[in-house]
Design a protein around this motif. Structure first.
Motif, short mmCIF file in Angstrom:
data_model
loop_
_atom_site.label_atom_id
_atom_site.label_comp_id
_atom_site.label_asym_id
_atom_site.label_seq_id
_atom_site.Cartn_x
_atom_site.Cartn_y
_atom_site.Cartn_z
N GLU A 74 0.91 -1.12 0.01
CA GLU A 74 0.02 0.03 0.04
C GLU A 74 0.81 1.15 -0.05
N ASN A 75 2.02 1.12 0.51
CA ASN A 75 2.93 2.55 0.65
C ASN A 75 3.44 2.40 -0.71
N ILE A 76 3.92 1.49 -1.47
CA ILE A 76 4.42 1.88 -2.70
C ILE A 76 3.25 2.32 -3.65
N LEU A 77 2.22 1.80 -3.57
CA LEU A 77 1.00 2.10 -4.35
C LEU A 77 0.89 3.51 -4.09
N ARG A 78 0.79 3.94 -2.74
CA ARG A 78 0.55 5.48 -2.29
C ARG A 78 1.86 6.46 -3.13
N LEU A 106 -4.55 4.98 -10.81
CA LEU A 106 -4.50 4.59 -9.32
C LEU A 106 -5.09 5.83 -8.72
N GLU A 107 -6.02 5.63 -7.87
CA GLU A 107 -6.49 7.07 -7.26
C GLU A 107 -6.14 6.78 -5.59
N ALA A 108 -6.10 5.75 -5.24
CA ALA A 108 -5.86 5.59 -3.60
C ALA A 108 -5.51 4.19 -3.38
N ALA A 109 -4.74 3.92 -2.18
CA ALA A 109 -4.42 2.60 -1.82
C ALA A 109 -4.31 2.59 -0.35
N GLY A 110 -5.21 1.63 0.21
CA GLY A 110 -4.92 1.72 1.84
C GLY A 110 -4.52 0.46 2.01
N ASP A 138 3.01 0.93 -16.90
CA ASP A 138 3.71 1.34 -18.10
C ASP A 138 4.80 2.24 -18.01
N GLN A 139 4.92 2.86 -16.84
CA GLN A 139 5.88 3.91 -16.67
C GLN A 139 6.64 3.60 -15.38
N PRO A 140 7.91 4.63 -15.09
CA PRO A 140 8.47 4.08 -13.93
C PRO A 140 7.98 4.38 -12.63
N LEU A 141 8.31 3.55 -11.71
CA LEU A 141 7.67 3.76 -10.52
C LEU A 141 8.31 4.31 -9.29
N THR A 142 7.67 5.35 -8.89
CA THR A 142 8.57 5.98 -7.28
C THR A 142 8.42 4.85 -6.52
N TYR A 143 9.66 4.68 -5.94
CA TYR A 143 9.81 3.56 -4.79
C TYR A 143 10.96 3.95 -3.88
N GLN A 144 10.28 4.13 -2.61
CA GLN A 144 11.29 4.15 -1.61
C GLN A 144 11.06 3.02 -0.55
N TYR A 145 12.29 2.84 -0.07
CA TYR A 145 12.13 1.80 0.99
C TYR A 145 13.02 1.91 2.21
N PRO A 146 12.83 1.18 3.28
CA PRO A 146 13.44 1.65 4.39
C PRO A 146 14.89 2.07 4.28
#
Length: 157
Positions: A74-78, A106-110, A138-146
């Motif tokens: 859910e955090n990655i989707l947000r 993608l509008e929301a993720a819980g 189809d496009q690059p993802l924003t991805y942050q991890y600890p």
């Protein structure tokens, strides 16, 4: 079958008993005035965050907690709201369709759901995380991890 007699249990908290209300005149423990429910002097121990270090005298040592989200779906989707994704879902014991594919913005993720919308009709769909197998974009993802802020730089060969 042998029936045991009912015996209510009294739980203790410190030197106070939970079965007697504070100020009921119960015998005081060491350092406790009769019926006060507070230590002598009325001081209350400090609130301590779980895992905070303490000195031998009992003082809490303030520490800076790291500020980052954990790497859950859910955090990655947000982090990627507004992007078009394809969501592959599986529905067990469904006689009409076992697997279904949804595509939308993608509008929301819980914690337990995803909300997507169809850009052409505006129709919104709520998908349950329990049914999510995987998602593609189809496009690059924003991805942050600890422990890492932002995305690592893209290197081209």
């Amino acid at each position: 079958m042998i029936m045991q007699p009912y015996r209510p249990v009294t739980y203790s908290y410190g030197s106070m008993s939970s079965s007697m209300p504070v100020g009921s005149g119960m015998p005081a423990g060491p350092g406790m005035p009769v019926g006060s429910g507070m230590p002598v002097g009325g001081s209350v121990p400090p609130q301590v965050t779980s895992g905070s270090p303490m000195t031998p005298s009992g003082a809490v040592v303030p520490t800076q907690q790291p500020v980052f989200e954990q790497s859950y779906i859910e955090n990655i989707l947000r982090l990627n709201l507004g992007k078009v994704g394809t969501f592959y879902m599986t529905y067990e014991n469904n006689s009409q369709w076992n697997a279904k594919v949804f595509k939308g913005v993608l509008e929301a993720a819980g914690r337990d759901h995803i909300i997507i919308s169809d850009p052409s009709t505006g129709q919104r769909t709520i998908l349950l995380m329990v049914n999510l197998d995987y998602a593609t974009f189809d496009q690059p993802l924003t991805y942050q991890y600890p422990g890492v802020t932002g995305n690592p730089p893209v290197t081209r060969n």
